[in-house]
Design a protein around this motif. Structure first.
Motif, PDB file in Angstrom:
ATOM      1  N   ILE A  99      48.435  37.824  37.712  1.00 33.08           N
ATOM      2  CA  ILE A  99      47.804  38.973  37.049  1.00 33.08           C
ATOM      3  C   ILE A  99      48.727  40.182  37.091  1.00 33.08           C
ATOM      4  CG2 ILE A  99      45.913  40.648  37.255  1.00 33.08           C
ATOM      5  CD1 ILE A  99      44.131  38.197  38.079  1.00 33.08           C
ATOM      6  N   ALA A 100      49.305  40.457  38.260  1.00 35.39           N
ATOM      7  CA  ALA A 100      50.168  41.632  38.398  1.00 35.39           C
ATOM      8  C   ALA A 100      51.459  41.491  37.607  1.00 35.39           C
ATOM      9  CB  ALA A 100      50.483  41.864  39.879  1.00 35.39           C
ATOM     10  N   THR A 101      52.030  40.312  37.587  1.00 40.81           N
ATOM     11  CA  THR A 101      53.336  40.102  36.950  1.00 40.81           C
ATOM     12  C   THR A 101      53.238  39.940  35.438  1.00 40.81           C
ATOM     13  OG1 THR A 101      54.106  39.042  38.962  1.00 40.81           O
ATOM     14  CG2 THR A 101      55.401  38.639  36.989  1.00 40.81           C
ATOM     15  N   HIS A 102      52.178  39.270  34.981  1.00 35.14           N
ATOM     16  CA  HIS A 102      52.099  38.930  33.557  1.00 35.14           C
ATOM     17  C   HIS A 102      50.947  39.621  32.813  1.00 35.14           C
ATOM     18  CE1 HIS A 102      55.250  35.975  34.042  1.00 35.14           C
ATOM     19  NE2 HIS A 102      54.642  35.591  35.144  1.00 35.14           N
ATOM     20  N   GLY A 103      50.158  40.403  33.523  1.00 36.93           N
ATOM     21  CA  GLY A 103      49.092  41.156  32.875  1.00 36.93           C
ATOM     22  C   GLY A 103      47.930  40.316  32.365  1.00 36.93           C
ATOM     23  N   PHE A 104      47.718  39.139  32.950  1.00 37.28           N
ATOM     24  CA  PHE A 104      46.605  38.301  32.515  1.00 37.28           C
ATOM     25  C   PHE A 104      45.274  38.985  32.797  1.00 37.28           C
ATOM     26  CE2 PHE A 104      49.710  34.813  33.699  1.00 37.28           C
ATOM     27  CZ  PHE A 104      50.083  34.562  32.395  1.00 37.28           C
ATOM     28  N   THR A 105      44.319  38.736  31.924  1.00 35.93           N
ATOM     29  CA  THR A 105      42.961  39.213  32.160  1.00 35.93           C
ATOM     30  C   THR A 105      42.079  38.103  32.714  1.00 35.93           C
ATOM     31  OG1 THR A 105      42.270  38.664  29.902  1.00 35.93           O
ATOM     32  CG2 THR A 105      43.114  40.894  30.292  1.00 35.93           C
ATOM     33  N   ARG A 106      42.588  36.863  32.642  1.00 39.75           N
ATOM     34  CA  ARG A 106      41.789  35.702  33.052  1.00 39.75           C
ATOM     35  C   ARG A 106      42.724  34.606  33.522  1.00 39.75           C
ATOM     36  NH1 ARG A 106      39.666  31.043  30.603  1.00 39.75           N
ATOM     37  NH2 ARG A 106      37.503  30.650  31.159  1.00 39.75           N
ATOM     38  N   VAL A 107      42.400  34.029  34.690  1.00 36.81           N
ATOM     39  CA  VAL A 107      43.083  32.848  35.199  1.00 36.81           C
ATOM     40  C   VAL A 107      41.987  31.816  35.445  1.00 36.81           C
ATOM     41  CG1 VAL A 107      44.561  31.893  37.014  1.00 36.81           C
ATOM     42  CG2 VAL A 107      44.880  34.270  36.272  1.00 36.81           C
TER      43      VAL A 107
END
Length: 186
Positions: free
Chosen positions: A116-124
């Motif tokens: 999330i921090a590195t790639h800006g994902f909103t959902r994993v």
């Protein structure tokens, strides 16, 4: 890449991980809970091919779970394309000798936070087989929420089976989230 855990670390794969990778991955119990692209038996040739791919991958998304300095398992995420580029699918495995110690839960929390921090994902998200109760429990302890049961959605070892879909939704900016705002292992 290196993420410290209370009981080990998540780190980049290395060439010298081959022997421990093969030793821990060559286990039918592990294979039964993973996708078919994870081979069984897990040979040195399969391990060399995997390490070749993992070591060349950019951005790096495949990592070793190391315990006592030894690669005892793997964890990674697959970045999705196009309109789903804000999402990633996480997957993991750990050598049977290390089961039941909370190591995978720590690794899932750390890698989810990193992704999330590195790639800006909103959902994993993750899609364990419904029969894999241990993996479902890992995801729940890591802050993932069950979104649904995908009935008869996969085939493994000749059996049509259900999968469970779990997701971790990143907090809105400024909103704390227990799995991403506290150290692993808490």
């Amino acid at each position: 890449m290196r993420l410290a855990l209370a009981h080990g670390e998540v780190r980049s794969w290395r060439h010298d991980d081959l022997a421990s990778l093969v030793r821990h991955a060559d286990n039918r119990k592990i294979w039964l809970n993973l996708r078919d692209r994870f081979p069984h038996p897990y040979t040195s040739r399969a391990g060399r091919e995997f390490l070749r791919v993992a070591l060349r991958q950019r951005p790096e998304t495949l990592f070793a779970i190391a315990v006592g300095g030894e690669a005892a398992g793997g964890i990674g995420f697959q970045m999705l394309p196009d309109v789903e580029r804000v999402s990633a699918e996480i997957g993991y495995w750990l050598g049977e000798a290390f089961w039941g110690r909370g190591i995978v839960t720590e690794a899932v929390i750390a890698v989810t936070r990193y992704a999330i921090a590195t790639h800006g994902f909103t959902r994993v998200f993750a899609m364990p087989f419904a029969s894999n109760r241990a993996s479902c429990r890992v995801l729940e302890k890591a802050g993932y929420v069950l979104e649904g049961r995908l009935r008869r959605s996969a085939i493994k070892d000749g059996q049509v089976i259900d999968q469970m879909q779990y997701a971790f939704i990143a907090a809105q900016p400024g909103t704390p989230h227990p799995a991403t705002d506290s150290p692993p292992g808490e």
